[in-house]
Scaffold this motif. Structure first.
Motif, PDB file in Angstrom:
ATOM      1  N   ALA A  20       0.811  -1.222   0.000  1.00 37.67           N
ATOM      2  CA  ALA A  20       0.000   0.000   0.000  1.00 37.67           C
ATOM      3  C   ALA A  20       0.848   1.277   0.000  1.00 37.67           C
ATOM      4  CB  ALA A  20      -0.940  -0.002   1.192  1.00 37.67           C
ATOM      5  N   ASP A  21       1.895   1.323   0.822  1.00 36.96           N
ATOM      6  CA  ASP A  21       2.709   2.540   0.898  1.00 36.96           C
ATOM      7  C   ASP A  21       3.437   2.804  -0.414  1.00 36.96           C
ATOM      8  OD1 ASP A  21       1.883   2.877   3.498  1.00 36.96           O
ATOM      9  OD2 ASP A  21       3.680   1.974   4.373  1.00 36.96           O
ATOM     10  N   ARG A  22       4.040   1.763  -0.956  1.00 37.54           N
ATOM     11  CA  ARG A  22       4.771   1.892  -2.228  1.00 37.54           C
ATOM     12  C   ARG A  22       3.810   2.270  -3.355  1.00 37.54           C
ATOM     13  NH1 ARG A  22       7.092  -1.882  -6.197  1.00 37.54           N
ATOM     14  NH2 ARG A  22       8.959  -0.879  -6.975  1.00 37.54           N
ATOM     15  N   LEU A  23       2.641   1.641  -3.366  1.00 35.81           N
ATOM     16  CA  LEU A  23       1.627   1.927  -4.385  1.00 35.81           C
ATOM     17  C   LEU A  23       1.191   3.387  -4.311  1.00 35.81           C
ATOM     18  CD1 LEU A  23      -0.297   0.984  -6.610  1.00 35.81           C
ATOM     19  CD2 LEU A  23      -1.882   0.252  -4.817  1.00 35.81           C
ATOM     20  N   GLY A  24       0.982   3.889  -3.108  1.00 39.82           N
ATOM     21  CA  GLY A  24       0.573   5.286  -2.943  1.00 39.82           C
ATOM     22  C   GLY A  24       1.607   6.255  -3.484  1.00 39.82           C
ATOM     23  N   THR A  25       2.869   5.966  -3.226  1.00 45.03           N
ATOM     24  CA  THR A  25       3.949   6.830  -3.703  1.00 45.03           C
ATOM     25  C   THR A  25       4.033   6.803  -5.231  1.00 45.03           C
ATOM     26  OG1 THR A  25       5.177   6.424  -1.670  1.00 45.03           O
ATOM     27  CG2 THR A  25       6.416   7.305  -3.532  1.00 45.03           C
ATOM     28  N   ILE A  26       3.913   5.618  -5.810  1.00 46.98           N
ATOM     29  CA  ILE A  26       3.989   5.500  -7.274  1.00 46.98           C
ATOM     30  C   ILE A  26       2.793   6.204  -7.920  1.00 46.98           C
ATOM     31  CG2 ILE A  26       3.921   3.879  -9.208  1.00 46.98           C
ATOM     32  CD1 ILE A  26       5.551   1.942  -7.406  1.00 46.98           C
ATOM     33  N   ARG A  27       1.626   6.061  -7.320  1.00 44.42           N
ATOM     34  CA  ARG A  27       0.443   6.740  -7.859  1.00 44.42           C
ATOM     35  C   ARG A  27       0.600   8.257  -7.790  1.00 44.42           C
ATOM     36  NH1 ARG A  27      -4.463   2.913  -5.664  1.00 44.42           N
ATOM     37  NH2 ARG A  27      -4.592   1.624  -7.533  1.00 44.42           N
ATOM     38  N   MET A  28       1.196   8.745  -6.716  1.00 53.06           N
ATOM     39  CA  MET A  28       1.445  10.178  -6.583  1.00 53.06           C
ATOM     40  C   MET A  28       2.394  10.647  -7.691  1.00 53.06           C
ATOM     41  SD  MET A  28       4.172  12.242  -4.936  1.00 53.06           S
ATOM     42  CE  MET A  28       4.909  10.867  -4.147  1.00 53.06           C
ATOM     43  N   LEU A  29       3.410   9.861  -7.988  1.00 55.47           N
ATOM     44  CA  LEU A  29       4.341  10.178  -9.062  1.00 55.47           C
ATOM     45  C   LEU A  29       3.626  10.179 -10.412  1.00 55.47           C
ATOM     46  CD1 LEU A  29       7.086  10.609 -10.417  1.00 55.47           C
ATOM     47  CD2 LEU A  29       7.528   8.168 -10.128  1.00 55.47           C
ATOM     48  N   LEU A  30       2.808   9.174 -10.652  1.00 51.82           N
ATOM     49  CA  LEU A  30       2.070   9.105 -11.917  1.00 51.82           C
ATOM     50  C   LEU A  30       1.110  10.287 -12.058  1.00 51.82           C
ATOM     51  CD1 LEU A  30       1.383   5.272 -12.128  1.00 51.82           C
ATOM     52  CD2 LEU A  30       2.771   6.624 -13.699  1.00 51.82           C
ATOM     53  N   ALA A  31       0.501  10.698 -10.963  1.00 54.67           N
ATOM     54  CA  ALA A  31      -0.407  11.854 -10.997  1.00 54.67           C
ATOM     55  C   ALA A  31       0.368  13.123 -11.359  1.00 54.67           C
ATOM     56  CB  ALA A  31      -1.107  12.016  -9.658  1.00 54.67           C
ATOM     57  N   ALA A  32       1.551  13.295 -10.792  1.00 52.76           N
ATOM     58  CA  ALA A  32       2.377  14.461 -11.112  1.00 52.76           C
ATOM     59  C   ALA A  32       2.792  14.440 -12.582  1.00 52.76           C
ATOM     60  CB  ALA A  32       3.607  14.502 -10.207  1.00 52.76           C
ATOM     61  N   MET A  33       3.112  13.248 -13.090  1.00 54.63           N
ATOM     62  CA  MET A  33       3.489  13.117 -14.498  1.00 54.63           C
ATOM     63  C   MET A  33       2.307  13.461 -15.401  1.00 54.63           C
ATOM     64  SD  MET A  33       5.779   9.634 -14.077  1.00 54.63           S
ATOM     65  CE  MET A  33       5.457   9.073 -15.720  1.00 54.63           C
ATOM     66  N   LYS A  34       1.145  12.937 -15.074  1.00 53.48           N
ATOM     67  CA  LYS A  34      -0.054  13.190 -15.874  1.00 53.48           C
ATOM     68  C   LYS A  34      -0.402  14.681 -15.851  1.00 53.48           C
ATOM     69  CE  LYS A  34      -3.414  11.450 -18.271  1.00 53.48           C
ATOM     70  NZ  LYS A  34      -3.116  10.917 -19.592  1.00 53.48           N
ATOM     71  N   GLN A  35      -0.271  15.302 -14.684  1.00 50.73           N
ATOM     72  CA  GLN A  35      -0.544  16.734 -14.552  1.00 50.73           C
ATOM     73  C   GLN A  35       0.354  17.538 -15.491  1.00 50.73           C
ATOM     74  OE1 GLN A  35      -2.927  18.135 -12.402  1.00 50.73           O
ATOM     75  NE2 GLN A  35      -2.519  19.991 -13.558  1.00 50.73           N
ATOM     76  N   LYS A  36       1.631  17.186 -15.543  1.00 52.87           N
ATOM     77  CA  LYS A  36       2.588  17.881 -16.414  1.00 52.87           C
ATOM     78  C   LYS A  36       2.202  17.691 -17.879  1.00 52.87           C
ATOM     79  CE  LYS A  36       7.012  19.473 -16.913  1.00 52.87           C
ATOM     80  NZ  LYS A  36       7.495  20.707 -16.367  1.00 52.87           N
ATOM     81  N   GLU A  37       1.815  16.463 -18.238  1.00 52.10           N
ATOM     82  CA  GLU A  37       1.412  16.196 -19.623  1.00 52.10           C
ATOM     83  C   GLU A  37       0.177  17.008 -20.013  1.00 52.10           C
ATOM     84  OE1 GLU A  37       2.906  11.680 -20.638  1.00 52.10           O
ATOM     85  OE2 GLU A  37       0.914  11.917 -19.757  1.00 52.10           O
ATOM     86  N   VAL A  38      -0.787  17.070 -19.124  1.00 53.96           N
ATOM     87  CA  VAL A  38      -2.027  17.789 -19.423  1.00 53.96           C
ATOM     88  C   VAL A  38      -1.781  19.297 -19.464  1.00 53.96           C
ATOM     89  CG1 VAL A  38      -4.314  18.364 -18.498  1.00 53.96           C
ATOM     90  CG2 VAL A  38      -3.539  15.991 -18.524  1.00 53.96           C
ATOM     91  N   ASP A  39      -1.048  19.812 -18.476  1.00 52.63           N
ATOM     92  CA  ASP A  39      -0.795  21.253 -18.410  1.00 52.63           C
ATOM     93  C   ASP A  39      -0.022  21.760 -19.619  1.00 52.63           C
ATOM     94  OD1 ASP A  39      -2.094  21.371 -16.006  1.00 52.63           O
ATOM     95  OD2 ASP A  39      -0.293  21.643 -14.784  1.00 52.63           O
TER      96      ASP A  39
END
Length: 148
Positions: A20-39
């Motif tokens: 769960a902890d590792r998954l949460g961190t990776i999801r946070m990273l993916l969200a930041a990446m997606k945000q950059k792509e969209v912005d």
């Protein structure tokens, strides 16, 4: 395999392993990446992903320091665990000697001298050393090179 694909694969593996902890961190990273792509309406390459990971690690380090200052070791430990997960996606870092040598080469190449040229040297250093070195160490090396 691109770094972006590796991160996606790691997310799936963390889901399967119920980490769960590792998954949460990776999801946070993916969200930041997606945000950059969209912005910015761009497709991220490995260099851009490394820059995002660097930024997130810096944020986690700052937060961990603040939590430690507030005597919240539990929260500081959580931030440090996230840093450990994120550091797996960075390329091999340069040693302090390698950073100093690279900075000296940039200073010589630009003909920089004195603290007034720090911005010019840092700009070139950021381009060349992005993802390979902690920018705090680079900044210290630039100050040392321009002072002496």
């Amino acid at each position: 395999m691109s770094l972006k694909q590796r991160i996606n694969d790691d997310m799936k593996a963390a889901m399967r392993a119920k980490e769960a902890d590792r998954l949460g961190t990776i999801r946070m990273l993916l969200a930041a990446m997606k945000q950059k792509e969209v912005d910015e309406r761009v497709e991220l390459d490995d260099t851009m992903v490394v820059a995002i990971v660097d930024k997130l690690i810096k944020q986690r380090k700052d937060a961990a320091q603040q939590y430690e200052a507030a005597a919240r070791a539990d929260l500081a430990d959580k931030e440090k665990a996230e840093i450990t997960v994120l550091e797996a996606y960075l390329p091999q870092r340069l040693s302090a000697d390698e950073i100093a040598a690279a900075i000296q080469a940039i200073v010589t190449e630009l003909g920089a001298s004195g603290p007034g040229d720090m911005g010019k040297v840092m700009g070139a250093a950021k381009q060349r050393l992005a993802g390979q070195a902690d920018m705090g160490q680079v900044s210290a090396a630039v100050k040392a090179a321009l002072a002496g």
